[in-house]
Scaffold this active site. Structure first.
Site, PDB file in Angstrom:
ATOM      1  N   GLU A   1      34.670  41.932  34.892  1.00  0.00           N
ATOM      2  CA  GLU A   1      35.385  41.679  33.654  1.00  0.00           C
ATOM      3  C   GLU A   1      34.279  42.171  32.903  1.00  0.00           C
ATOM      4  OE1 GLU A   1      39.421  38.646  34.503  1.00  0.00           O
ATOM      5  OE2 GLU A   1      37.699  38.072  34.243  1.00  0.00           O
TER       6      GLU A   1
ATOM      7  N   SER B   1      32.549  32.631  33.356  1.00  0.00           N
ATOM      8  CA  SER B   1      33.999  32.877  33.227  1.00  0.00           C
ATOM      9  C   SER B   1      34.515  31.795  32.638  1.00  0.00           C
ATOM     10  CB  SER B   1      34.142  31.822  34.804  1.00  0.00           C
ATOM     11  OG  SER B   1      33.588  30.478  35.079  1.00  0.00           O
TER      12      SER B   1
ATOM     13  N   ASN C   1      41.027  34.658  35.524  1.00  0.00           N
ATOM     14  CA  ASN C   1      41.600  32.815  35.470  1.00  0.00           C
ATOM     15  C   ASN C   1      42.428  31.860  34.824  1.00  0.00           C
ATOM     16  OD1 ASN C   1      38.629  31.979  37.202  1.00  0.00           O
ATOM     17  ND2 ASN C   1      37.781  31.469  35.909  1.00  0.00           N
TER      18      ASN C   1
END
Length: 388
Positions: A148, A115, A187
């Site tokens: 993503e 991430s 994020n």
């Protein structure tokens, strides 16, 4: 297609489950049988719940039979695609990718569910840099639709296209970045929401409950910003924050999150963070109905970040909105909400906070141009989108 998933924690076993639900054979690798058996139990429980609700039609035991478990990388010798889902420790990922690179067929794609770690750094551990890609599922993978897709500077077009098509075949909504950036899309925007929420509290503009009431009751988000931070885990939030700042993202001074970390009040998982959670279980936080916090101000830094992403041709406005809708359960996209609030109002708040000495709030050229051209949102028929 044949798959291997490395790491059987929450994300790993969730991804393996998604693949098996869609008819694929999966090898699930971890360091011990104790960990693997725990993952198997959780997958079985999850699949039975889906079956009872009619969300899967096949018998859970049949789906589970497609997942083969192992403590050895040897099972990756005949796979088409690997997905790594181990903790966010670069050295650990290096060992995983070097092992996969040695054993998996030379034409197999190696994906990472990271991430926050740049995909290019991970690709450099292999002799197939063009076949390494980011495939970032959102938690829990069995439910959340967003993936993503992050090509590194080495990733081939063929690898990126195959990964996008795979995500679609799994019933997911893929958002493909054109250029790799730290924190990707979700994020980066989540960080900006946390930073502005924290700035408002620390500067005395509003308290924690008022900020979250604004997010939930005025903007319509499913959770307040501090509530969501508790849900994710404040240790994870701080790690994300520090990793992104270390990789060049502008910071906003804030002590609130680190103070919680020092007290080991990490949110839902410890029973206390910004709020209390009896039995370490999440329940919707009770918030005041009214709030003096301003929606345009609360979202200003996040919208500015989205403008930076668009300006730099990393994603388009609708892709930013897909990330927030399918990854964070926003009722509307961030930029749809910005158009409703008025881009001029967003800009006014950015300029005001920037004037107070917060460098991160320097308005992006895109926002300045939009306001100059009268593209201020719904009230003027055009903002990030056009309106009838």
């Amino acid at each position: 297609m044949k798959f291997v998933v490395v790491g059987s924690g929450t994300m790993g076993h969730g991804i393996a489950e998604v693949l098996a639900i869609h008819g694929h054979k999966v090898k699930l690798i971890d360091i011990s049988w104790e960990i693997l058996n725990r993952a198997k139990q959780k997958m079985d429980e999850s699949l039975r719940k889906f079956y009872e609700k009619g969300l899967v039609k096949e018998d859970p035991s049949l789906i589970l039979s497609r997942i083969e478990m192992s403590t050895s990388y040897d099972v990756a010798s005949d796979i088409d695609l690997a997905i790594e889902a181990v903790p966010e420790i670069l050295d650990l990922k290096r060992k995983v990718f070097q092992s996969l690179d040695q054993i998996a067929p030379k034409d197999a794609i190696l994906a990472t569910n990271t991430s926050s770690i740049p995909i290019s750094e991970i690709a450099e551990f292999t002799n197939r840099k063009e076949k390494v890609i980011g495939m970032h599922f959102f938690n829990p993978p069995q439910i959340m639709k967003l993936v993503e897709v992050i090509p590194s500077k080495y990733t081939s077009e063929e690898t990126a296209n195959k990964t996008v098509e795979l995500a679609k075949s799994l019933g997911k909504v893929p958002v493909r970045l054109r250029i790799e950036v730290p924190g990707f899309i979700g994020n980066r925007i989540f960080l900006r929401l946390m930073q502005e929420a924290c700035r408002e509290v620390e500067s005395g503009e509003a308290n924690i409950e008022e900020v979250d009431s604004c997010a939930r009751n005025k903007i319509g988000l499913p959770m307040g910003i501090f509530e969501l931070s508790d849900y994710v885990g404040l240790d994870i939030d701080v790690d994300l924050w520090e990793n992104m700042v270390k990789r060049g993202t502008s910071d906003v001074p804030c002590k609130l999150f680190k103070e919680k970390l020092e007290k080991k009040e990490l949110g839902v998982k410890t029973g206390k963070g910004f709020y209390e959670y009896p039995g370490n279980k999440y329940s919707k936080v009770k918030l005041p109905a009214d709030s003096k916090a301003n929606p345009s101000r609360l979202l200003s830094l996040a919208v500015n970040e989205a403008a930076w992403l668009i300006e730099n041709n990393i994603v388009k406005p609708n892709e930013v909105d897909d990330v927030m809708k399918y990854g964070y359960n926003f009722p509307k996209g961030l930029l749809e909400i910005a158009d409703e609030l008025g881009i001029d109002n967003i800009l006014r708040n950015l300029e005001d906070i920037y004037a107070k000495g917060y460098e991160a709030y320097k308005p992006q050229d895109l926002l300045l141009e939009m306001v100059k051209e009268g593209k201020i949102g719904k009230k003027n028929s055009e903002g990030f989108y056009k309106y009838a």
